[in-house]
Write an enzyme that holds these catalytic residues in place. Structure first.
Site, mmCIF file in Angstrom:
data_model
loop_
_atom_site.group_PDB
_atom_site.id
_atom_site.type_symbol
_atom_site.label_atom_id
_atom_site.label_comp_id
_atom_site.label_asym_id
_atom_site.label_seq_id
_atom_site.Cartn_x
_atom_site.Cartn_y
_atom_site.Cartn_z
ATOM 1 N N HIS A 42 11.552 11.119 60.967
ATOM 2 C CA HIS A 42 10.507 12.146 60.883
ATOM 3 C C HIS A 42 10.712 13.011 59.638
ATOM 4 O O HIS A 42 9.781 13.241 58.860
ATOM 5 C CB HIS A 42 10.554 13.006 62.156
ATOM 6 C CG HIS A 42 9.528 14.080 62.216
ATOM 7 N ND1 HIS A 42 8.431 14.001 63.028
ATOM 8 C CD2 HIS A 42 9.433 15.280 61.571
ATOM 9 C CE1 HIS A 42 7.699 15.096 62.885
ATOM 10 N NE2 HIS A 42 8.290 15.888 62.007
ATOM 11 N N GLU A 43 11.930 13.465 59.434
ATOM 12 C CA GLU A 43 12.204 14.365 58.307
ATOM 13 C C GLU A 43 12.172 13.631 56.970
ATOM 14 O O GLU A 43 11.802 14.219 55.946
ATOM 15 C CB GLU A 43 13.522 15.103 58.520
ATOM 16 C CG GLU A 43 13.574 15.936 59.804
ATOM 17 C CD GLU A 43 12.428 16.925 59.983
ATOM 18 O OE1 GLU A 43 11.824 17.358 58.975
ATOM 19 O OE2 GLU A 43 12.121 17.271 61.147
ATOM 20 N N HIS A 70 8.702 13.737 55.765
ATOM 21 C CA HIS A 70 8.421 15.016 55.095
ATOM 22 C C HIS A 70 8.984 15.017 53.678
ATOM 23 O O HIS A 70 8.330 15.483 52.747
ATOM 24 C CB HIS A 70 9.021 16.184 55.872
ATOM 25 C CG HIS A 70 8.325 16.483 57.161
ATOM 26 N ND1 HIS A 70 6.954 16.550 57.283
ATOM 27 C CD2 HIS A 70 8.826 16.751 58.392
ATOM 28 C CE1 HIS A 70 6.645 16.845 58.533
ATOM 29 N NE2 HIS A 70 7.763 16.967 59.227
#
Length: 193
Positions: free
Chosen positions: A95-96, A99
């Site tokens: 997920h990160e 980003h």
């Protein structure tokens, strides 16, 4: 921004549970680095001109109710005290990294802009597997149709709630305004995994 235990990452994955030591989490991060999706994302960050230093992903104890976050210029924090198993660590890292990829490829990404933040959260929620049916069942959300988009919307709103620049109304408006474009943007994947 600081990445210590009182850090507030610009973009965060939601809280999971109470968990492991920093050392145990560091070992699980090393395991995450060997997974195909993490390798793929790291490779595409490199190709985009954003190499990842060995300390880019760090395990920390977090005071906030979150499982991890991305901080521009500092990297990814994984909240060891809120995670318990390898799969949770893998999900946070993936997920990160999405980003980080968004931050790398968009020269003007502004984390204080609700629409920019919403877009990256939509992409991370959709592309990371955060909203896979099995994960939603384990969270107690049971819905046969449309569960994935509902989950992404719920998690986007939860993340934007921690952005001091986004009121709830502004966050909802921003999410709706960018939804179609960002949900359908699967870069660096050819399609949603």
């Amino acid at each position: 921004m600081s990445t210590g235990s009182d850090s507030k990452p610009e973009s965060g994955s939601s809280f999971s549970s109470t968990g492991m030591t920093v050392e145990e989490c560091e070992n699980m991060i090393q395991g995450s680095l060997r997974t195909p999706t993490v390798k793929f994302l790291r490779e595409h960050l490199e190709k985009s001109g954003c190499g990842i230093a060995p300390n880019f992903i760090k395990a920390v104890n977090c005071n906030q109710r979150m499982s991890g976050g991305y901080v521009r210029g500092e990297g990814i924090v994984v909240c060891s005290n809120h995670l318990t198993i390898q799969d949770e660590v893998n999900q946070v890292v993936i997920h990160e990294l999405i980003h980080a990829f968004d931050d790398c490829r968009a020269a003007n990404l502004d984390w204080t802009n609700c629409a920019h933040h919403a877009c990256s959260e939509i992409r991370a929620g959709h592309l990371s597997g955060d909203c896979h049916y099995k994960r939603e069942l384990l969270r107690g959300f049971v819905k046969i149709r449309g569960h994935e988009q509902d989950c992404v919307r719920r998690r986007v709103m939860k993340s934007l709630a921690s952005n001091p620049y986004c009121s709830q109304a502004a966050a909802k408006d921003a999410m709706e305004a960018v939804w179609d474009t960002c949900y359908n943007d699967t870069k660096p994947f050819d399609r949603a995994p």
